[in-house]
Design an enzyme around this catalytic site. Structure first.
Site, PDB file in Angstrom:
ATOM      1  N   ASN A   3       9.293   0.482  -3.094  1.00 13.82           N
ATOM      2  CA  ASN A   3       9.549   0.671  -1.716  1.00 13.82           C
ATOM      3  C   ASN A   3       9.352  -0.973  -1.033  1.00 13.82           C
ATOM      4  O   ASN A   3       8.075  -0.848  -1.276  1.00 13.82           O
ATOM      5  CB  ASN A   3       8.513   1.906  -1.348  1.00 13.82           C
ATOM      6  N   LYS A  53       8.947  -2.050   1.424  1.00  6.55           N
ATOM      7  CA  LYS A  53       8.154  -1.881   2.867  1.00  6.55           C
ATOM      8  C   LYS A  53       8.006  -3.355   4.040  1.00  6.55           C
ATOM      9  O   LYS A  53       9.856  -3.072   3.582  1.00  6.55           O
ATOM     10  CB  LYS A  53       6.289  -2.267   2.253  1.00  6.55           C
ATOM     11  N   HIS A  57       4.145   8.004   4.538  1.00  6.28           N
ATOM     12  CA  HIS A  57       3.104   7.065   3.873  1.00  6.28           C
ATOM     13  C   HIS A  57       1.617   6.777   4.260  1.00  6.28           C
ATOM     14  O   HIS A  57       1.667   6.586   5.618  1.00  6.28           O
ATOM     15  CB  HIS A  57       4.942   5.811   3.453  1.00  6.28           C
ATOM     16  N   GLU A  99       0.738   4.110   4.638  1.00  9.65           N
ATOM     17  CA  GLU A  99       0.935   3.330   6.074  1.00  9.65           C
ATOM     18  C   GLU A  99       1.135   3.480   6.918  1.00  9.65           C
ATOM     19  O   GLU A  99       1.262   2.913   8.545  1.00  9.65           O
ATOM     20  CB  GLU A  99       1.753   1.605   5.819  1.00  9.65           C
ATOM     21  N   GLU A 157      -0.187   8.748  -3.568  1.00 12.20           N
ATOM     22  CA  GLU A 157      -0.552   7.703  -3.518  1.00 12.20           C
ATOM     23  C   GLU A 157      -1.880   6.881  -2.755  1.00 12.20           C
ATOM     24  O   GLU A 157      -2.534   7.556  -1.784  1.00 12.20           O
ATOM     25  CB  GLU A 157       0.750   7.189  -2.193  1.00 12.20           C
ATOM     26  N   GLY A 210      -1.908  -1.944  -2.798  1.00  7.58           N
ATOM     27  CA  GLY A 210      -1.854  -2.945  -2.027  1.00  7.58           C
ATOM     28  C   GLY A 210      -3.147  -3.712  -2.627  1.00  7.58           C
ATOM     29  O   GLY A 210      -3.948  -4.664  -2.573  1.00  7.58           O
ATOM     30  N   SER A 254      -0.578  -0.357  -6.779  1.00  7.60           N
ATOM     31  CA  SER A 254      -0.466  -0.842  -7.511  1.00  7.60           C
ATOM     32  C   SER A 254       0.045  -0.506  -9.269  1.00  7.60           C
ATOM     33  O   SER A 254      -0.439  -0.838 -10.032  1.00  7.60           O
ATOM     34  CB  SER A 254      -2.192  -1.415  -7.053  1.00  7.60           C
TER      35      SER A 254
HETATM   36  P1  13P Z   1       1.775  -0.790  -4.207  1.00 15.82           P
HETATM   37  O1  13P Z   1       2.440  -0.668  -5.631  1.00 15.82           O
HETATM   38  O2  13P Z   1       2.371  -2.470  -2.998  1.00 15.82           O
HETATM   39  O3  13P Z   1       0.452  -0.587  -4.209  1.00 15.82           O
HETATM   40  O4  13P Z   1       2.072  -0.134  -3.080  1.00 15.82           O
HETATM   41  C1  13P Z   1       2.754   1.116  -3.723  1.00 15.82           C
HETATM   42  C2  13P Z   1       2.501   1.936  -2.322  1.00 15.82           C
HETATM   43  O5  13P Z   1       2.666   2.111  -0.654  1.00 15.82           O
HETATM   44  C3  13P Z   1       4.228   2.312  -2.139  1.00 15.82           C
HETATM   45  O6  13P Z   1       4.511   3.530  -1.203  1.00 15.82           O
END
Ligand code: 13P
Length: 267
Positions: free
Chosen positions: A13, A15, A99, A101, A173, A179, A219
């Site tokens: 992903n 982002k 997701h 976010e 997640e 992150g 992460s």
């Molecule tokens: P990170 O791997 O940067 O923590 O993000 C995970 C994520 O949100 C994947 O969709």
């Protein structure tokens, strides 16, 4: 009861990173460095990078899936700036829905996530449904209740048959791990994968719950992926930050290949 061997999936992903030109180059590089038997690879660039990634992979590595990071819950209409499932057909074959976010920034509710899931399935896009609790919820021991609510809300109008036929993948997640560099433990992720499958069983999936791939996200790096894949209930990873780094993706997919090979030998 003998179950079909579950896919091992590594999904990237990206982002809100990469211009279309960067996305095409990065996809080509990652694809070339992750050719590992038995691992389903998926790259999810921003919408504007989908065509570039599709074209870059078509010439070099057509078995890498291309995914969108979101999809609208309506088919068309006055929704400025949005993209519907039928518009993604031909550009992507996968899509991330729900997701954290987007739940945070676009106020997506479980009910809305469920409608998006339905649109994705209708369009033939394979969905990766994200669930996971906030830090306070984990501290309060509410993680299973949160994921239960998220799954029940999103899957309310969709039967097990349609979801299984559409290749549903679930990504656990935990929001506090995204992150932050603070990943969940493999054990915690496995407990949640077990909880997710029990919730599906309770929703009438019965033994079919064992066929759904459950990924861990939050992460993930090449240094910690082994901890997750050591758990038989975890079928891969949804990778954010590390998925922009070819070395990291090479390490993650190489480790996933060991799991795929072990499963195939056992099956
Ligand atoms: P990170 O791997 O940067 O923590 O993000 C995970 C994520 O949100 C994947 O969709």
């Amino acid at each position: 009861m003998i179950h079909r061997m579950r896919d091992v999936v590594v999904a990237a992903n990206w982002k809100m990173h990469t211009t279309p030109a960067e996305a095409g180059d990065l996809a080509r590089t990652i694809a070339a460095r992750t050719r590992v038997a038995g691992v389903t690879r998926v790259i999810c660039p921003p919408f504007v990078g989908l065509a570039a990634v599709r074209d870059a992979l078509a010439g070099s590595d057509p078995d890498v899936g291309v995914g969108a990071q979101n999809v609208h819950h309506e088919l068309q209409g006055a929704y400025t700036g949005e993209v519907s499932a039928p518009m993604l057909v031909g550009l992507a074959t996968w899509v991330i829905v729900g997701h954290s976010e987007r739940r945070r920034d676009a106020a997506e509710t479980d009910e809305l996530v469920g409608r998006k899931l339905g649109r994705a399935l209708d369009a033939g896009l394979r969905p990766i449904l994200c669930v996971g609790e906030q830090l306070g919820e984990r501290e309060g021991g509410e993680q299973e209740a949160v994921v239960d609510r998220q799954l029940r809300g999103a899957l309310r109008d969709l039967g097990p048959d349609v979801l299984r036929a559409g290749g549903l993948v679930i990504a656990y997640e935990p929001v506090w791990a995204i992150g932050t560099g603070r990943n969940a433990s493999g054990r915690d992720a496995a407990i949640m994968a077990g909880a997710i499958r029990s919730i599906l069983t309770g929703l009438g999936w019965d033994a079919g719950a064992d066929d759904v791939p459950v990924l861990y996200g939050g992460s993930v790096t090449s240094a910690n992926i082994a901890e997750f894949l050591a758990e038989p209930s975890i079928d891969g990873a949804l990778v954010g930050g590390a998925s922009l780094k070819p070395d990291e993706m090479a390490g993650i997919v190489a480790r996933a290949g060991l799991t795929a090979a072990a499963r195939s030998a056992a099956g």
